[in-house]
Every structure is written in structure tokens, then in C-alpha cells.
Design a protein around this motif. Structure first.
Motif: not given
Length: 770
Positions: A346-371
Motif C-alpha cells: 500500500w502507498k498510504k498506511v495508518a498504523l494505530v497501536t497501543t503502547v501500554h495496555g492490558y497486553e503489556g508494553s509495545n515499545k519493542a514493536f515500535l522499535r522494530y517498526l522504526r527500523r
């Protein structure tokens, strides 16, 4: 301690103050006569708020639970009884009163999901007879009839440490009214000259949401663009996304003068429900006439108007769909592999995600996503929502919840890197009582893994068969950590259960080997399953993980274990780590884990002779299954993951003979006489021959292997293969040509210059024909 009269008086005052300052209070009841106290608290709350909306969480199948629920339901008109198993379907809702029945089950994920449904000025009641006795989840982690209670003791300690909490137990009454400061709720501010329609901005509830709505216009600009929206739970990110969709449709329609299509995807249609509901609200406010199609579960599936269509599409189908915009809600739950495909397609994508929540921290996901995004050089805008909407900023119950469930666990910054590494067997009782050490070790685990769940901490602390290993440098500087589960030595009865399809997750690897390889001997062996292994984020890719793994393997060997293994979602980077360290893939689940977004993989490094033999057979059987069913069972598996599994299965070897007729047809393909479709059978057999050859000392390029897997074995469309390689059909065709040329040359010394045409004798001498 206070007396009963003082206790209720202080709750009354706390409710009044909470209503004024928009924060929540919590009452915890642990007594045999719990129901009497629940009724008294309810009566007190009804005097404060006569007609509240109520969420009631319970285990409906447990004996007596429905009777308790019906007794409490009689007090209210607006009452949602929520089976804990379906709690995720209610995550977008908000209630005045949340009541959690933990008589039959105390499970951290239920606490995390449902406590957050209470709005500011509201109340949470958690009641039980005993926090540890006869609880379903706790019983599930028994080992030889034993289970610890380290998690429960810490949970209760946290109740006593925080404000806004009132406790009734066998010892009496404890009152901890909130005395802290609350940050005033910011007013929404509609931009003076907004790009998005003013009507959309008027629907928002905060300045943060207004900012998000306006920032979504970033996706209107040219070229490939991604927008990443992050927030903790209760910040209104899904609502802001839905409203933004409505605004973007209006702007795109003005610009294009034609119909606009927006695809919304998420792990489930329930996850996307808030986005779809607010998109509907936004479109209606803009005066659009629309038809609504609803799923069997009652969630909005499609919004259609004369000039637009907003549609929920399941993740796998969404990648291959098309339109102006792809919205991915709860993106972390779908995983990096999926996001990678979405960004290619896709050319235009919006990624929406929880950073802290009942499933725990997604900071690792954001780091992988940034890379990932940086590697693709895609234009990206990062937006974060800070201000909570359901309650005030500074709410004491949010503070307690994050501390009790360690939703915001962070590792400490590593020190003393010039000191000697120390391999530590961590004492769990000491860990549970030392918050600094627990946050350091568990923080490493949750920030390095984005598939986290509050239940993980309870399993780690309470499971007698779960051990914690770590590497520290100096006195208290942890750089790597590992959670291990002891598995194996199964009884004949458990083996019989597994062979007949029963499951026991406490012995995950033996269960999978027995079911899929069918060798009962493996059940008698003892092994260590590495549940998770992680390195502090700033020290990753420096060898600490491999060093810890080596230490664990050597300790397992010294203690007479037969194997060390692991099970995880088939992420490329993670899979490569295990294969690099000598672990062989022995099983891939035939079903994708829809909640975690990928296929679970099991890897093993054997120690004993018998384990070595069984592992070799397991690898062979896995390779056989994979190559035979990639077009069917594993059709949706990422080809890059398939490639790594085949690479890690090199100990499995089989000679594949290719019929001379097929070889002759393939020469015609190389000569340009025969198209791919006419020579596909020969190309397919040559591809199988290549991947089955575990003895070769040469290999194709990575792109050549990927195209053979995706097109030749999986049978993916040309467009999909072009997407994963970020190329076009002509280049894909050239890659197949170059790969097959090398295979023909290496195995048969045949090239495009070889003569074509066969005699009957040529064919009869090489094959048996009737």
C-alpha cells in the motif's frame, strides 16, 4: 486500620471527590462473606449515582457464578454481564461501575482489561473469597500438584501501597483515600483554519484528538507515506482514527472527483469496532447518506455511500486488497512481518497501536517498526496521544494498575560494561519482593518482546517449573534475562491424551512432538523450554543473547537434560537468532495464531543421543510437510520465514530425481521457447530438488530463493511476489530464470544451449513406464 463506619464514610467522601476531580476509586473485598459487602458497597454507590451503567466480569460456567451475577444484576437497569473469555469485545466501552467476580478465577489479563472500562468518577469492585484458593488460571500452571503464590502476594501488597483503594479482608478495614494532584483535563481546541472539516473537529473530546485528526492530512500528500498513531489505553486513539477516516474521505473525494475506498483491518472485527463506529458518526455529521452492513457478531463491517466505501477486511486479505488508504488498528498484535507486507503493498498506511495496555508494553514493536520504516525510506509521521479521556490525568487507579501488572515495566540502564559478566539463577521470592530488580529483569523481557500479556508475570512467578536466568554486570546491572520452563517426563496417560488430540500447555514442546512426529519416546525425556530470552534494547546485536543461551545450554547439559528448545511466533529476526545458535526447527503450527498474527514455530537443540535422533527425524518430517503443503496449509506464511526454516532444516536431506521429460521442457523454458506456465511442472520439481539437498555447498541468492518459494511452491500470484520483493513481474520472471539456470547447471550440466528433444530410449532408461 479503621472501623466499619469510618471505612464507609471515607469511601463516600472519596466518591464525591472522584466525581469532582474525575478520578476513579477501587474497593477490594477478600472474605468468605464477600457478597454481603458487595451489596453494601453497591447500595452506597447507588446513593451517590442512582442509575449507573455497570460492567460485571465473571466466569459463567463456574458453579454458583450465575447465581451471584443475577443477585447483583437486580440492583441495576443498565447491566452488561461479561464472560472473561470475551472481555476484549468490550474494550471500547465505558462504565460508571465495574464489578469483578474473582471467586472462581483470578487472572491478571482480566484485571487489566476490565478495570480500564471504568470512567472518571466511577468505582471498581473486586471481590473474592480467597485470592489463591481454587482459581482456574492458577490451577492451569500446577506442576506435580504444586504452584507458588508469589504473584498473589505481590498483587495484594500493591493494593496496600496505592491510594484510591479501600480494602476489606479477614483482618478488617483499610482505607487509602486519594490525596494526590490531578492534572486538569485540557479543553478541545478546534484549529483556527483546519484542513479537515470543522464538523469532524467538533466531535472530538480533547485537544490531543484534534491534533491527531489534523495530522491525518499528512496522508493526503504525494508519494508513499505512513502515519503511526500510538497511545496508552483509554486515550481515544480509535475514535480519533475513525473520525479522521470520515474527514479524509471528504478531502479525497473533493480532490479526485470519484469514489473513495478505505480498508480497515485489525486482528479481529471486534478490535476495529470503535474505528468503524466513529467513521460512521463522522460521515453522518458530514451529511453523508450511507448504508451499514453488520457482521454476525453485531460489529460494523461496511459503510457505503454514493462516493465512498469503508470496509473491514481480515488482515491477510487486506494486504492483497486495494484502495486509497489502509488503516491497521492494533498493529502490534499483527506483528512486524505483517506490517512489512502492508507497507510494501500500500502507498498510504495508518498504523494505530497501543503502547501500554492490558497486553503489556509495545515499545519493542515500535522499535522494530522504526527500523523497518527507516530501511524502506518511507515518509512517516509519528503521533502520540498523552491525555486520557476516560479519567483524569493522574488517576490513582491507573497508577496502581500499571504498577501491579507491570504494564509499564522498563529495564534500568546497563552500567559497569567493563566488568565481568555474571550468570545468575534468580530467586523468585526475592524477585517478587524487590520492585527495582523485578522491573529491571521483567522490563528487559517486555521491552524486547512485543507479544506480551499480564498473565506472563504470574506464570513466571508462580510456576514451580519456571526458572529465571539472567546476566548481570557488576552488582545490580542486568543486561539479559531468560524465563525457562522445565518440560517432559510425561506419564503414559498424558502421552495417550496428546495422541488423541488433547493439549497440555505446561509441556508444550513434548506435546507438539508427540502429536506431529508421533514418537512416544520423546515424552520420557527432560528438557528446558525457553519461554522468552531478551537483551536490554541498547545492547542488542552485541552477542549478549547468544552468550546467555550458551550458558543455559551448558547448565542444562550439566544437569542431565536431554534438550533445550523454544516456541515463538515466526518472526524473521527471532528465527534467525535461534538457527544461528544451533537450534533446528522441528514444528510449525498448521494454523496461524490469529491473535498474535503468525505461525508458532518450535526449535530444539538436542543434548542426549536419543534426543538427537528424534530431532533429526522431526526436522525431516517438518521439511517434508512444509514442502508438500506450502501451496495449501502454509499458503499464507511469509516466504522469508519459509526460507529461514528451510535453511535451518539443512540436516534433513533427500535426493529428488527429476524426469528427463521435465528437464527437456525446462531447457525450452531457458531457451525462451516455452513460457513459465508450460514448464511449471519441471521448474517445481527442480525447486524441490534444490531445497531438499542438505549436502550442497552452494546456494542461490536470497531473492532467487524467495521467488521460488513464493511463486513456484506456494503458488502466489505474480502481483503478490512482486510486492514482497518490491519489484515487477519482469524482474520476478528474470529471478526464476536465473535460479533455474543455476540449478540445471549444477545438477545436470544443462543450459539454454543444450539440445532439446528425447528418444524413447532416453525416457525408458531413466523411468519405469508400463
Amino acid at each position: 486500620m479503621v472501623n466499619k463506619e469510618q471505612f464507609y464514610d471515607q469511601i463516600r467522601k472519596a466518591l464525591e471527590d472522584g466525581n469532582i476531580r474525575y478520578y476513579r476509586n477501587l474497593v477490594y473485598i477478600e472474605r468468605e462473606d464477600y457478597l454481603d459487602y458487595v451489596k453494601e458497597i453497591i447500595n452506597l454507590f447507588l446513593k451517590f449515582k442512582p442509575d449507573p451503567s455497570v460492567a460485571y466480569g465473571f466466569v459463567p460456567w463456574a458453579s454458583g457464578s450465575k447465581e451471584r451475577m443475577k443477585t447483583i444484576k437486580e440492583y441495576f437497569l443498565k447491566f452488561n454481564d461479561i464472560d472473561y473469555a470475551n472481555a476484549e469485545y468490550y474494550l471500547g466501552n465505558t462504565y460508571d461501575l465495574v464489578i469483578l467476580d474473582t471467586v472462581d478465577n483470578f487472572q491478571p489479563i482480566n484485571i487489566g482489561r476490565l478495570v480500564d472500562l471504568a470512567r472518571g468518577g466511577g468505582l471498581i469492585i473486586i471481590y473474592t473469597n480467597n485470592l489463591t484458593k481454587d482459581k482456574a488460571f492458577r490451577t492451569s500452571i500446577l506442576r506435580n500438584g504444586l504452584v507458588l503464590d508469589e504473584y498473589e502476594k505481590r498483587f495484594k501488597r500493591k493494593l496496600y501501597e496505592h491510594e484510591g483503594i479501600f480494602i476489606v479482608d479477614a483482618n478488617g478495614y483499610v482505607s487509602k483515600p486519594f490525596s494526590g494532584n490531578i492534572m486538569l483535563k485540557s479543553e478541545k481546541k478546534v484549529p483556527r483554519n483546519p484542513v479537515m472539516p470543522r464538523e469532524i473537529h467538533e466531535l472530538s473530546l480533547s485537544e490531543d484528538q484534534n491534533r491527531v485528526i489534523e495530522n491525518f492530512t499528512y496522508l493526503l500528500s504525494g508519494g508513499q507515506r505512513a502515519l503511526v498513531l500510538t497511545a496508552a489505553r483509554g486515550r481515544g486513539k480509535s475514535a480519533a482514527t475513525g473520525l479522521s477516516i470520515a474527514g479524509l474521505i471528504e478531502k479525497l473525494r473533493e480532490r479526485k472527483g470519484q469514489s473513495v475506498r478505505v480498508i480497515v483491518t485489525a486482528p479481529s472485527i471486534a478490535n476495529a469496532s470503535q474505528v468503524m463506529s466513529f467513521a460512521k458518526l463522522g460521515l453522518e455529521v458530514l451529511g453523508e447518506e450511507l448504508s451499514v452492513k453488520v457482521s454476525d457478531t453485531g460489529h460494523i463491517k461496511t459503510l457505503r455511500g454514493d462516493y465512498f466505501k469503508v470496509e473491514y477486511v481480515p488482515p491477510d486479505a487486506a494486504v492483497e486488497d486495494d484502495g486509497e488508504l489502509l488503516i491497521v488498528d492494533e498493529a502490534a498484535a499483527l506483528g512486524i512481518n505483517y506490517i512489512d507486507l502492508a507497507l510494501r503493498a500500500w502507498k498510504k498506511v495508518a498504523l494505530v497501536t497501543t503502547v501500554h495496555g492490558y497486553e503489556g508494553s509495545n515499545k519493542a514493536f515500535l522499535r522494530y517498526l522504526r527500523r523497518l520504516i527507516e530501511s524502506k525510506r518511507i515518509r512517516v509521521k509519528w503521533i502520540n496521544i498523552e491525555q486520557p479521556l476516560r479519567y483524569a490525568n493522574g488517576d490513582p487507579i491507573e497508577k496502581w494498575l500499571y504498577d501491579a501488572l507491570l504494564l509499564d515495566a522498563e529495564p534500568s540502564e546497563p552500567q559497569y560494561l567493563n566488568h565481568t559478566m555474571i550468570y545468575e539463577d534468580v530467586d523468585k521470592s526475592e524477585l517478587a519482593n524487590d520492585d527495582i530488580k523485578l522491573r529491571a529483569i521483567y522490563g528487559i523481557m517486555v521491552t524486547a518482546h512485543y507479544k506480551n500479556n499480564p498473565d506472563d508475570l504470574m506464570i513466571m512467578l508462580d510456576g514451580v517449573h519456571h526458572k529465571i536466568k539472567a546476566i548481570r554486570i557488576g552488582e545490580n546491572s542486568y543486561v539479559a534475562a531468560c524465563q525457562i520452563a522445565e518440560e517432559g517426563e510425561l506419564s503414559d496417560n498424558m502421552v495417550d491424551i496428546a495422541l488423541k488430540g488433547g493439549t497440555f500447555e505446561g509441556d508444550l514442546i513434548p506435546d507438539r512432538i508427540i502429536k506431529h512426529v508421533r514418537i512416544k519416546d520423546f515424552a520420557r525425556l527432560r528438557g528446558w523450554r525457553i519461554v522468552r530470552i531478551a537483551v536490554a534494547s541498547e545492547l542488542q546485536d552485541k552477542g549478549f543473547g547468544s552468550e546467555l543461551l550458551k550458558m543455559i545450554y551448558e547448565e542444562a547439559k550439566d544437569k542431565g537434560m536431554d534438550w533445550v528448545g523454544s516456541s515463538f511466533m515466526s518472526d524473521q529476526k527471532v528465527l534467525n537468532f535461534w538457527i544461528k545458535n544451533g537450534f533446528a526447527p522441528v514444528h510449525i503450527s498448521p494454523k496461524k495464531n490469529e491473535k498474535l498474527g503468525d505461525y508458532p514455530v518450535v526449535v530444539i537443540r538436542p543434548i542426549s543421543d536419543i534426543a538427537t535422533k528424534i530431532v533429526k527425524i522431526s526436522v525431516y518430517m517438518l521439511k517434508e510437510k512444509l514442502l508438500n503443503t506450502l501451496h495449501d496449509v502454509y499458503f499464507n506464511m511469509n516466504p522469508e520465514v519459509v526460507r529461514l526454516i528451510l535453511k535451518g532444516s539443512s540436516i534433513a536431506h533427500k535426493t529428488v530425481d527429476v524426469n528427463p521429460i521435465l528437464l527437456d521442457k525446462t531447457i525450452s523454458f531457458l531457451q525462451g521457447v516455452s513460457p513459465y506456465e508450460s514448464s511449471a511442472d519441471g521448474i517445481h520439481m527442480l525447486t524441490l530438488k534444490y531445497f531438499w539437498d542438505g549436502e550442497r555447498d552452494w546456494g542461490l541468492t536470497q531473492d532467487e530463493e524467495l521467488v521460488l518459494i513464493a511463486k513456484v511452491i506456494q503458488g502466489k500470484p505474480w502481483s503478490y511476489v512482486s510486492t514482497i520483493l518490491n519489484s515487477n513481474r519482469t524482474h520476478i520472471y528474470e529471478l526464476i530464470y536465473s535460479a533455474i539456470s543455476k540449478i540445471m547447471q549444477k545438477y545436470y550440466n544443462l543450459t539454454a544451449d543444450s539440445k532439446v528433444g528425447l528418444t524413447l530410449k532416453d525416457v525408458m532408461s531413466s523411468q519405469q513406464y508400463e
